[in-house]
Design an enzyme around this catalytic site. Structure first.
Site, PDB file in Angstrom:
ATOM      1  N   HIS A   1       0.816  -1.211   0.000  1.00  0.00           N
ATOM      2  CA  HIS A   1       0.000   0.000   0.000  1.00  0.00           C
ATOM      3  C   HIS A   1       0.851   1.263   0.000  1.00  0.00           C
ATOM      4  O   HIS A   1       0.379   2.320  -0.439  1.00  0.00           O
ATOM      5  CB  HIS A   1      -0.933   0.015   1.210  1.00  0.00           C
ATOM      6  CG  HIS A   1      -2.140  -0.841   1.035  1.00  0.00           C
ATOM      7  ND1 HIS A   1      -2.122  -2.200   1.271  1.00  0.00           N
ATOM      8  CD2 HIS A   1      -3.406  -0.554   0.619  1.00  0.00           C
ATOM      9  CE1 HIS A   1      -3.330  -2.697   1.031  1.00  0.00           C
ATOM     10  NE2 HIS A   1      -4.122  -1.726   0.627  1.00  0.00           N
ATOM     11  N   GLY A   2       2.054   1.193   0.485  1.00  0.00           N
ATOM     12  CA  GLY A   2       2.870   2.399   0.485  1.00  0.00           C
ATOM     13  C   GLY A   2       4.195   2.198   1.184  1.00  0.00           C
ATOM     14  O   GLY A   2       4.350   1.326   2.042  1.00  0.00           O
TER      15      GLY A   2
END
Length: 555
Positions: A403-404
């Site tokens: 996700h990041g």
């Protein structure tokens, strides 16, 4: 005319400018559908047209990063052809290894270079800097200034990388055959409804549709329109309105509010991110259906989940399915561990310790391994549970990192992974696991929703240390006073009412929602047009002055 020139000229625009909630996208889509209606009868021409339009749209949103997407298409197309023809088992393994390295290299370089360099510098007290080698080469060949030398993340790289990997792996596993030509493959990978923000489309689900004749009944058309309206409602009304008029004010400055307001804001954020991402997915499904193609649903009323495991079966289903089939099961799944399992868990724990500074995790790791060791001595069957638990933790932590590039995403993934491990053991001894009593069911849903919302503090507050400020307000400065509470209610009344409406719609029975869809589909076309006109007026009134890009655009 100026608007048309901006959209269809070969000048870049931001991904936000051509998002589903912007007029520019719908002008592009209308022009696309006019040409599509003429060209769709020939399947090859249809593939060429959709691939070309998708690459053009990607260029508009990402500039010369379109060359990276095109390179991925060409390389993976030929890797799929190659691995299909090779019979030698060792040779096939080398090809699949090269495919994974090639695809993951660009993902890691563009998405995680700064994150891992910063973590390495923090860990070993060094001062290494990241520089964009590819941009320097490109500028040397095409001229200075052609490519941005700062490392920027290409839009949708996480999604099209995972799709490319799954295509080659599925051919390796002999689950599918390669596509007939490169245009069909380019169509599959670059397909504009999902290339930027998903859902992750599996080759075995989508590619067979490429060779089917275009069909669109009146019923399917009405269903597609309803899906688009539903998605826009979720995004503009449920997500953006409450974010602009309540959530952002609190979450970005938790010290300015009593702790209980942060709790309400995080409840709202759970609704916002659901409305935002599932809204995007609904629109993608709707516009894809108008072209005669089916995308699988990506959400199934996730806040009706009665356990963490149930939640992850309902939320972002395409990513969960991908992680299960291409990470969790290859690691050994429920049945066994591999060398990769133990190497990965050691690396992850070391990594977590140094990026968080929580050196107490060493004792957590040693304690867990000791417990598993003692349990194995008592009963060798515990090995199976140990492998499952470790594989789950690895999968969820890497899912968080997907996700990041942030330690907060890693922490968020680890918390959900640990919750899944605990639940898998608890459900075997819980006296309420199979209870049909409504109070038990209600409590399980409430507990699951609040746990998921709690972990999202690390998901929403991305900067280091920011979650601690909110936690401090919640646990040390809750400060509930009725008079101040009534002031909060009156100040943010519209947003709070929209929140209540959103949760009500989410929690009503599915048969009620199906009835709304079927009722819209059965109405006369003139009535449908009137409903759409009223709907557009409502959206216009609810639209915020400040633009909110789709949350998953950054992933």
């Amino acid at each position: 005319m100026e608007s048309l020139h901006r959209i269809f000229s070969f000048t870049s625009m931001s991904a936000e400018d051509l998002a589903f909630n912007r007029l520019d996208f719908w002008i592009f889509f209308l022009a696309f559908m006019v040409l599509f209606s003429v060209l769709h009868k020939n399947k090859l021409v249809r593939s060429m047209f959709i691939a070309a339009a998708s690459l053009f749209l990607y260029f508009k949103t990402s500039g010369f990063f379109v060359t990276l997407l095109a390179l991925s298409v060409v390389v993976n197309f030929f890797l799929g052809k190659w691995i299909f023809k090779v019979d030698n088992k060792l040779g096939r393994k080398w090809i699949i290894a090269f495919s994974a390295i090639f695809n993951l290299f660009f993902l890691f370089f563009f998405k995680y270079a700064h994150f891992f360099t910063d973590s390495f510098n923090k860990m070993f007290h060094t001062k290494y800097e990241v520089f964009n080698t590819f941009a320097q080469w490109g500028n040397g060949f095409f001229g200075a200034g052609t490519f941005e030398e700062m490392i920027l993340m290409p839009a949708g790289i996480s999604f099209f990388t995972f799709q490319s990997i799954s295509y080659v792996v599925d051919i390796y596993r002999k689950e599918i055959a390669p596509v007939k030509n490169i245009w069909d493959y380019a169509f599959y990978v670059t397909y504009f409804p999902h290339v930027l923000m998903g859902p992750i489309v599996r080759a075995r689900d989508f590619i067979p549709q490429i060779y089917q004749k275009f069909q669109l009944s009146q019923k399917e058309f009405s269903e597609a329109v309803f899906m688009i309206m539903k998605g826009l409602f979720k995004k503009i009304v449920l997500a953006d309105f409450i974010a602009t008029h309540f959530i952002d004010s609190v979450v970005d400055n938790p010290e300015g509010f009593p702790g209980y307001v942060s709790v309400i804001a995080m409840w709202g954020y759970s609704l916002q991110i659901y409305g935002d991402f599932s809204g995007y997915t609904d629109i993608a499904i709707g516009i894809s259906k108008l072209m005669g193609f089916e995308l699988l649903p990506n959400f199934n009323s996730p806040y009706k989940a009665n356990s963490v495991a149930d939640f992850w079966r309902r939320w972002h289903k395409s990513l969960g399915s991908w992680l299960k089939d291409y990470l969790y099961i290859p690691l050994g799944g429920n049945k066994k561990g591999t060398i990769g399992t133990f190497v990965a868990i050691i690396i992850i724990f070391v990594f977590l310790i140094f990026i968080t500074g929580w050196y107490e995790l060493i004792f957590v790791y040693v304690g867990l391994m000791s417990l598993y060791g003692i349990a194995i001595l008592i009963s060798p069957k515990v090995k199976t549970f140990m492998y499952r638990d470790l594989n789950l933790l690895i999968t969820m932590i890497l899912g968080g990192l997907w996700h990041g590039a942030s330690q907060n995403f890693v922490i968020w993934g680890a918390m959900n992974g640990l919750a899944l491990v605990i639940y898998n053991h608890w459900k075997k001894v819980s006296p309420y696991e199979k209870s049909s009593w409504w109070i038990v069911h209600f409590w399980k849903i409430l507990f699951t929703f609040n746990f998921i919302t709690f972990t999202r503090i690390w998901f929403r507050l991305k900067t280091e240390g920011a979650p601690n400020k909110m936690l401090d307000r919640i646990f040390n400065h809750f400060d509930f006073e009725w008079e101040k509470f009534t002031v909060i209610l009156s100040t943010y009344a519209p947003a709070l009412l929209i929140m209540l409406l959103g949760f009500f719609i989410h929690w009503i029975p599915q048969k009620w929602k199906d009835f709304m869809v079927s009722s819209f589909v059965k109405t006369h076309m003139v009535v449908q047009m009137l409903i759409i006109a009223v709907f557009i007026v409502i959206l216009y009134q609810a639209a915020s002055d400040s633009f909110h890009p789709f949350v998953y655009l950054e992933f």
